[in-house]
Design a protein around this motif. Structure first.
Motif, PDB file in Angstrom:
ATOM      1  N   GLN A   1      40.797  43.462  53.671  1.00 43.68           N
ATOM      2  CA  GLN A   1      41.450  45.109  54.789  1.00 43.68           C
ATOM      3  C   GLN A   1      40.160  45.572  54.117  1.00 43.68           C
TER       4      GLN A   1
ATOM      5  N   ALA B   1      43.140  50.812  54.756  1.00 42.28           N
ATOM      6  CA  ALA B   1      43.266  50.028  53.090  1.00 42.28           C
ATOM      7  C   ALA B   1      44.088  50.615  52.746  1.00 42.28           C
TER       8      ALA B   1
ATOM      9  N   CYS C   1      39.886  53.085  58.107  1.00 42.50           N
ATOM     10  CA  CYS C   1      39.501  52.480  58.716  1.00 42.50           C
ATOM     11  C   CYS C   1      39.964  52.349  56.849  1.00 42.50           C
TER      12      CYS C   1
ATOM     13  N   PHE D   1      41.729  37.189  56.818  1.00 39.08           N
ATOM     14  CA  PHE D   1      43.014  38.606  56.764  1.00 39.08           C
ATOM     15  C   PHE D   1      44.005  37.527  57.854  1.00 39.08           C
TER      16      PHE D   1
ATOM     17  N   ARG E   1      38.513  39.464  59.086  1.00 36.93           N
ATOM     18  CA  ARG E   1      39.056  39.528  59.499  1.00 36.93           C
ATOM     19  C   ARG E   1      40.742  38.309  59.863  1.00 36.93           C
TER      20      ARG E   1
ATOM     21  N   THR F   1      37.028  44.604  55.593  1.00 35.40           N
ATOM     22  CA  THR F   1      37.246  45.666  57.542  1.00 35.40           C
ATOM     23  C   THR F   1      36.744  46.867  57.503  1.00 35.40           C
TER      24      THR F   1
ATOM     25  N   PHE G   1      47.901  48.723  51.088  1.00 33.79           N
ATOM     26  CA  PHE G   1      47.199  47.651  50.921  1.00 33.79           C
ATOM     27  C   PHE G   1      46.762  47.299  49.570  1.00 33.79           C
TER      28      PHE G   1
END
Length: 136
Positions: free
Chosen positions: A9, A113, A109, A49, A46, A12, A116
């Motif tokens: 994440q 994250a 983004c 993930f 991704r 990403t 997480f």
């Protein structure tokens, strides 16, 4: 498992940060290389993930609930996409412009994250054994 999910994440978000940086990449070749690196990174992280989080979700959910779980997750994940696209398009047409809008998206983004990194996810080593035992 948890560290992999959290790391993917964060990666990403890092790949998304590259997108606005491509505009200041120093020419068309450098910009194209930055965008290619971003898209390659997104495709890689991704995939990792999604495999891990989906495996965990399915493992901790009763078999009879898998259809509902997947339908709900798809609705939640994909259902907001048109609204995000609309908001991004509207922001890009304001004085903020496209570059600032892309930076805001990348920042979003990064914020997404953060959950997480909580211990409940980050310290998860494998699928909880109580779940595996209940399936048998």
């Amino acid at each position: 498992l948890g560290r992999t999910i959290a790391a993917m994440q964060l990666l990403t978000a890092a790949a998304r940060v590259l997108i606005p940086l491509a505009a200041i990449g120093g020419g068309p070749v450098a910009s194209a290389a930055i965008l290619a690196a971003s898209m390659f990174g997104l495709g890689l992280v991704r995939t990792v993930f999604n495999v891990n989080q989906l495996s965990l979700r399915l493992a901790i959910t009763e078999d009879r609930m898998h259809g509902r779980l997947n339908a709900t997750m798809r609705f939640v994940m994909w259902g907001v996409t048109p609204f995000g696209a609309l908001a991004g398009g509207l922001l890009a047409t304001t004085p903020l412009g496209v570059s600032t809008t892309l930076i805001l998206g990348a920042a979003g983004c990064l914020v997404a994250a953060l959950p997480f990194l909580l211990p409940a996810i980050r310290t998860l080593r494998s699928i909880p054994s109580s779940v595996l035992a209940a399936e048998r």
